[in-house]
Design an enzyme around this catalytic site. Structure first.
Site, PDB file in Angstrom:
ATOM      1  N   LYS A  84     130.653  23.052 139.674  1.00  0.00           N
ATOM      2  CA  LYS A  84     131.850  22.398 140.222  1.00  0.00           C
ATOM      3  C   LYS A  84     131.866  20.929 139.812  1.00  0.00           C
ATOM      4  O   LYS A  84     130.825  20.263 139.812  1.00  0.00           O
ATOM      5  CB  LYS A  84     131.831  22.530 141.747  1.00  0.00           C
ATOM      6  CG  LYS A  84     133.092  22.010 142.432  1.00  0.00           C
ATOM      7  CD  LYS A  84     132.991  22.193 143.949  1.00  0.00           C
ATOM      8  CE  LYS A  84     134.263  21.754 144.649  1.00  0.00           C
ATOM      9  NZ  LYS A  84     134.156  21.895 146.132  1.00  0.00           N
ATOM     10  N   SER A 159     137.909  24.332 148.335  1.00  0.00           N
ATOM     11  CA  SER A 159     138.150  23.519 147.166  1.00  0.00           C
ATOM     12  C   SER A 159     137.409  23.968 145.919  1.00  0.00           C
ATOM     13  O   SER A 159     137.767  23.571 144.812  1.00  0.00           O
ATOM     14  CB  SER A 159     137.774  22.071 147.474  1.00  0.00           C
ATOM     15  OG  SER A 159     136.372  21.960 147.680  1.00  0.00           O
ATOM     16  N   SER A 183     134.720  25.378 151.722  1.00  0.00           N
ATOM     17  CA  SER A 183     135.089  25.322 150.304  1.00  0.00           C
ATOM     18  C   SER A 183     134.293  26.228 149.384  1.00  0.00           C
ATOM     19  O   SER A 183     134.618  26.349 148.208  1.00  0.00           O
ATOM     20  CB  SER A 183     134.972  23.887 149.783  1.00  0.00           C
ATOM     21  OG  SER A 183     136.048  23.110 150.248  1.00  0.00           O
TER      22      SER A 183
END
Lengths: 484, 99
Positions: A84, A159, A183
């Protein structure tokens, strides 16, 4: 000797482990095939923001040399991994999904990244996410939304949308995400993969761009419980660069995966099922039936302070975020507004031009709740309520070994469906934020698809540092198979 | 929950954030709605409950502290790598002191 499977999208860590050792394939061949596949498929989802092929190839060569020399190249040798973009990678752009860090190239690696590479993993690239991990749909990325591999008209969740989507799509075998309010688990649920949020402090946060420091976690995604557990094994443990990381010994997670779960006491928190839409509720109910068939003892429990979780979380998370994001002021991080003559004007203009809508909203909210006259009424009050929520979990775990619940009230929603109403988006985080507030380990494991073919995840919580018990239950559930 | 334009401007000022008029109006409206939801916290009885600032776990105190010894950092060059403007080993910023 069987040939190594040619379908990149279905590779597992276990196949790669044996394939390399039985000389069916080399790490360099894996890296080449995985990169080519990921680059070709990425336009369908926009899951990756950046590829780092040279870095993957360099690690692959090291792995091949170690194998040739008869050395152990590590438990994740040759496994393609995606990271990420809020997690720092030395020499590889880490934008955090923000216009502000569009050109930011970190001079160091996050501890989790360093440990993955030391275990032999091949870093394919960086994944798209909501700006500074703030969002539940990946629509807050400055670089465009990610599309759900199961339906391109729908969001992958957020997210960590890119990290979930690439694993679901098969353009990475495993990935790292971050979880502050759900997330990892919510996109795992939306994309039909396994996502694990470890105990707070189990995995070092060093090199994770801080959003809300008392709530931030790094954790893995995989297409199986085994692969996610393998990644967790590699990244867990004390790191002197993160004072909140725990020195508690890391147990053997893989050893837990084959264990029988008969007699395990499971609690279903009634507050998580009241008003749950049937589309999701039916699947979770079937999942609970499976757990009963496995011999688990299921009972209803109560987490009475759940109703305060959303306001509690959004006070604390935005307060911490407003402080953490103060560093992006145009002095050190690549982008600076040109048209400002004083230092204060430069700060303001840089931040006003650089941050997206959701970041601005949260910075304003966080600044408000911390400001004079409101600090006690909002921030300290929320911290007291956080104690109540943590206490709910502690009391529940006196009588049960695990808590099982939905991850999200709904499966993946459509792009644009909730962007107009921030409060509605926040409310959809209700079942996941409690785990972060209490700091307990939690995960999403696939629990079947809705009639429309959308995946739904089942959430499992266990006691602090009982990741082994959580993974054990998830693995047994996975083995039992999803009916229907 | 009502937020006056003056209050909103003060918060933006504290946050070092330039907002356009349109953004200011939209965010103020959102904040009012969100803060109204947050008033639910007042229903929770927190008498005698300590605020929780951090997740606590059982651990010996000493292993979490490393020896306080100097060690190499990322260096001046590494630190300045992403500076929008630098010179002579420093970050450059607009003038802060008037002569």
């Amino acid at each position: 000797m069987t040939a190594f499977p040619s379908e990149v999208a279905s590779w597992t860590a276990a196949q790669i482990y044996s394939g390399l050792r039985e000389k069916q394939i080399s790490a360099a061949e894996i890296a080449t095939a995985a990169l080519a596949f990921a680059q070709a498929e990425n336009p369908k989802t926009n899951a990756y923001l950046e590829f780092c092929g040279e870095r993957a190839m360099a690690t692959a060569r090291t792995v091949d040399q170690q194998l040739a020399a008869g050395k152990d190249p590590g438990p994740l040798a040759g496994v393609p991994v995606a990271i990420k973009d809020v997690i720092m990678t030395r020499g590889v752009r880490s934008s955090c999904g923000s216009r502000l860090l569009e050109r930011f190239v970190p001079p160091y690696d996050a501890t989790a990244v360093e440990r993955l590479e030391r275990a032999g993993a091949l870093l394919l690239g960086k994944t798209n996410c909501d700006e500074f991990a703030m969002g539940s749909s990946n629509e807050n990325s400055a670089f465009g939304p990610v599309r759900n591999p199961h339906d391109p008209e729908r969001v992958p969740g957020g997210s960590s949308g890119g990290s979930a989507a690439c694993v679901a799509q098969g353009t990475a075998v495993v990935s790292l995400g971050s979880d502050t309010g759900g997330s990892i688990r919510q996109p795992a649920s939306f994309c039909g993969v396994v996502g694990v949020t470890p105990t707070y402090g189990r995995v070092s946060r060093y090199g994770l761009a801080a959003f809300a420091s008392s709530l931030d976690h790094i954790g893995p995604f995989g297409r199986s419980v085994h692969d996610a557990a393998l990644v967790l094994q590699a990244i867990a443990g004390r790191d002197e660069h993160d004072a909140t990381s725990s020195a508690a010994p890391v147990p053997d997670y893989l050893a837990a995966l084959g264990r029988d779960v008969k007699g395990k006491r499971i609690g279903l928190p009634k507050e998580y099922f009241e008003g749950l839409p049937t589309e999701t509720g039916d699947l979770i109910a079937r999942g609970v039936e499976t757990l009963k068939k496995l011999g688990c003892e299921v009972r209803e429990i109560s987490l009475p302070n759940t109703e305060y979780a959303v306001p509690c979380y959004y006070v604390i998370a935005t307060a911490e975020a407003s402080s953490n994001l103060a560093r992006y002021d145009g002095v050190r991080y690549t982008i600076r507004a040109r048209d400002a003559n004083t230092l204060a004007a430069m700060y303001r203009a840089t931040r006003g031009q650089g941050f997206g809508d959701e970041c601005k909203r949260r910075i304003m909210l966080g600044t408000y709740v911390l400001s004079h006259g409101y600090y006690d009424a909002y921030y300290v009050k929320a911290q007291r309520v956080r104690s109540l929520i943590a206490r709910d979990f502690a009391q529940a775990f006196e009588n049960v070994d695990a808590i099982v619940a939905p991850v999200s009230p709904s499966p993946a929603f459509k792009l644009g469906e909730k962007t107009g109403d921030p409060m509605e988006m926040y409310l959809s985080d209700i079942y996941t934020i409690t785990g972060d507030l209490a700091g307990v380990p939690c995960m999403s494991v696939p629990c079947g698809n809705t009639p429309a073919g959308l995946p739904v995840g089942m959430q499992i919580f266990t006691r602090h540092f009982d990741e082994a018990g959580m993974l054990e239950l998830a693995a047994a559930f996975e083995r039992a198979g999803v009916s229907g | 929950m009502k937020i006056s334009p003056e209050q909103a401007a003060m918060v933006a000022d504290l946050a070092n954030l330039d907002l356009t008029n349109e953004e200011m109006q939209r965010i103020t409206h959102d904040l009012e709605e969100i803060l109204t939801h947050m008033e639910a916290l007042n229903r929770a009885d927190t008498t005698g409950v300590e605020p929780m600032a951090q997740v606590l776990f059982d651990a010996a105190e000493s292993p979490l502290l490393r020896a306080d010894e100097p060690r190499p950092g990322i260096g001046v060059e590494g630190a300045l790598l992403n500076a929008p403007l630098s010179g002579a080993g420093h970050f450059k910023v607009p003038k802060v002191i008037e002569r």
